[in-house]
Design an enzyme around this catalytic site. Structure first.
Site, mmCIF file in Angstrom:
data_model
loop_
_atom_site.group_PDB
_atom_site.id
_atom_site.type_symbol
_atom_site.label_atom_id
_atom_site.label_comp_id
_atom_site.label_asym_id
_atom_site.label_seq_id
_atom_site.Cartn_x
_atom_site.Cartn_y
_atom_site.Cartn_z
ATOM 1 N N SER A 308 0.811 -1.215 0.000
ATOM 2 C CA SER A 308 0.000 0.000 0.000
ATOM 3 C C SER A 308 0.847 1.270 0.000
ATOM 4 O O SER A 308 1.586 1.517 -0.943
ATOM 5 C CB SER A 308 -0.963 -0.048 1.189
ATOM 6 O OG SER A 308 -1.912 0.971 1.137
ATOM 7 N N ASP A 319 10.580 4.959 -9.885
ATOM 8 C CA ASP A 319 10.232 5.518 -11.194
ATOM 9 C C ASP A 319 11.029 6.771 -11.519
ATOM 10 O O ASP A 319 11.323 7.053 -12.690
ATOM 11 C CB ASP A 319 8.734 5.831 -11.250
ATOM 12 C CG ASP A 319 7.893 4.589 -11.470
ATOM 13 O OD1 ASP A 319 8.466 3.484 -11.546
ATOM 14 O OD2 ASP A 319 6.650 4.712 -11.547
ATOM 15 N N LYS A 333 -0.627 -4.087 -3.517
ATOM 16 C CA LYS A 333 -1.908 -3.480 -3.160
ATOM 17 C C LYS A 333 -1.977 -2.084 -3.784
ATOM 18 O O LYS A 333 -1.334 -1.150 -3.305
ATOM 19 C CB LYS A 333 -2.090 -3.378 -1.651
ATOM 20 C CG LYS A 333 -3.411 -2.719 -1.236
ATOM 21 C CD LYS A 333 -3.525 -2.592 0.278
ATOM 22 C CE LYS A 333 -4.854 -1.958 0.692
ATOM 23 N NZ LYS A 333 -5.018 -0.563 0.234
#
Length: 539
Positions: A308, A319, A333
């Protein structure tokens, strides 16, 4: 109206209120339901009421208050929600209060973690034992130790109680007194502690220190209201560092805004942290509001239970090539729950968004045609390693990353697996109990304590006294782990939880391996600069 009847109606009302939140409440924010949909909803609710009425009138056993609550709270509502997805959830009043307490990271009480442990002589076969008091709390200041057995609270015996019941007795308004009766190994009679309840803060950054010269290490347990501030405080304490390891292993997530605020401390101003897309609310994009000019390399350590909000931080730093992710593929999740208070202090955590990393990855693992048990506990690792059917995205520098099954680490580090002998020691609480035995015999230990041959012999003798089977080969095969476990538990008991955690972190082979990847993390920035030079942004 009889109390039980009122309670039954209340439970049924909770169910209908939850249905309303899950359906009508959301549809008020999008296109109105068609007349057919509304009619179907009314028919479904009427069918539920009819079924419940038949159960109430004809079930073989009397529908007591407890059974009514269980049928509604543990049956009807969770069953409805889990058909939708694995993460939508209902909180009865106790669970809702605990959830809010966890989000705040504080409560009023005496500040200790307790656990049931086997005791054949105790009522119910278990006793309530103190694992450790939190540093700086009333129980810590009073001298309560790990291993102490709680016999009574305010004169009320804990025999037959579970930890929730004992914890409820220990909590209470600030500045109120509570008397705790303790049995301690080596003490001829029970000890009485008069404690004054106070605010107990539970940090989410439970450990932060320089694990090597110039190398900071922090362990973030979850994301609650104070997490980003605690991370900032840890960074300030480190001062000028040459590298950072962020340990998110076992972090189940928490508050989205705290994940965004933590990421903000490492990304450049304006960079996307995460975006949300849902049916009932407008899409949202969260960016680094302030940004940071820090240049030191970062390694983020994750495992299969990193989930999460912790995956949001990991995905954002990966990224943007700001950190190297190492460890195991994370939980996966990518659903965001909004918590609605229904009535009478109950709550509904309903999935309202999917979240996407800056590169556009949906991290959510597939849960179609998967049982709830398999989703949480089995998880086909072979399927996760197969990247053929997973979406492919690129980081800012052009590195390939994958969506649809958690955050895939840049460098895998296998999880430490225990053998039969290690499992036996843990199941018998061998290190925990040996600590109480050792301190009863030696009174104390100093900070320069080492587990030498004499201590190891004492430990072996203790195992024999506890009828824990072992061979010299068993101990020799995991000797470093045994020594670390003895020292960690002893430091926890003698000096506090933080010292015990520090001992574990300094030994942890996964952390040691993560540190070796800092040079590779540093090269990410060079790759990013090269990529930006070769592909300048279009204006």
């Amino acid at each position: 109206m009889a109390p039980r009847t009122r309670r039954t109606l209340f439970s049924a009302t909770i169910f209908l209120a939850t249905c309303a939140v899950a359906g009508t409440f959301i549809n008020q924010r999008v296109d109105a339901q068609s007349a057919t949909d509304e009619s179907t909803l009314r028919d479904s609710l009427r069918n539920f009421a009819n079924v419940y009425s038949l159960v109430e009138q004809n079930y073989a056993d009397k529908m007591t208050t407890d059974k009514t609550d269980k049928a509604i709270y543990d049956g009807a509502i969770p069953g409805m929600l889990h058909v939708l997805d694995p993460h939508s959830n209902f909180y009865d009043p106790k669970a809702y209060a605990q959830m809010r307490e966890d989000q705040h990271g504080r409560y009023y009480g005496v500040g200790m973690t307790i656990q049931p442990q086997p005791d054949p002589a105790a009522k119910g076969g278990t006793k309530i034992v103190v694992l450790y008091p939190f540093e700086g709390t009333p129980s810590f200041k009073a001298g309560i130790r790990p291993g102490d057995t709680i016999l009574a609270v305010d004169g009320k015996s804990t025999a037959g109680m579970d930890t929730a019941a004992v914890a409820s007795l220990l909590k209470g308004p600030r500045n109120t007194h509570v008397t705790v009766s303790i049995n301690r190994e080596g003490s001829p009679k029970p000890l009485e502690f008069d404690l004054v309840r106070d605010e107990v803060s539970r940090p989410s950054v439970d450990l932060a220190f320089l694990i090597r010269p110039g190398i900071g290490y922090m362990h973030v347990t979850n994301f609650m209201e104070t997490t980003s501030r605690e991370v900032g405080d840890a960074l300030d304490k480190f001062g000028n560092i040459n590298g950072l390891v962020i340990d998110l292993r076992g972090n189940p997530g928490g508050l989205l805004n705290e994940a965004v605020n933590m990421s903000d401390k490492f990304l450049q101003k304006g960079q996307i942290v995460v975006s949300q897309r849902g049916r009932a609310f407008p899409d949202q994009v969260y960016r680094a509001a302030h940004g940071s000019d820090t240049k030191y390399p970062i390694v983020v350590l994750v495992n299969r239970n990193t989930a999460s909000a912790a995956e949001i931080v990991s995905g954002a730093l990966q990224d943007h090539d700001r950190a190297l992710i190492v460890g195991e593929t994370t939980f996966g999740k990518g659903l965001v729950q909004t918590v609605f208070q229904t009535s009478e202090n109950t709550g509904l955590a309903l999935t309202t968004y999917h979240y996407y990393t800056p590169s556009g990855r949906l991290i959510q693992r597939n849960y179609d045609h998967v049982s709830l048990y398999d989703y949480y506990y089995v998880r086909d690792s072979a399927q996760q390693k197969d990247k053929a059917n997973r979406e492919v995205k690129l980081t800012d520098s052009g590195r390939t990353v994958y969506g649809g099954g958690g955050i895939t680490p840049d460098q895998p580090i296998d999880n430490m697996k225990t053998n039969r002998f290690q499992d036996s020691l843990l199941q018998h609480y061998a290190f925990f109990k040996f600590t109480q035995h050792y301190l009863a015999a030696h009174n104390s230990a100093s900070k320069d304590f080492t587990v030498d041959d004499a201590v190891m012999q004492e430990f072996k003798n203790f195992l024999k006294s506890q009828d824990i089977e072992y061979t010299d080969q068993d101990i020799a095969g995991v000797q470093d782990w045994v020594k670390e476990s003895i020292k960690s538990d002893l430091f926890t008991s003698q000096f506090g939880q933080l010292d015990g955690l520090k001992v574990r972190a300094e030994w942890d082979p996964q952390i040691a391996k993560a540190i070796t990847y800092l040079p590779q993390a540093e090269s990410l920035q060079e790759h990013l600069k090269l990529a930006q030079k070769n592909n300048p942004p279009q204006k």
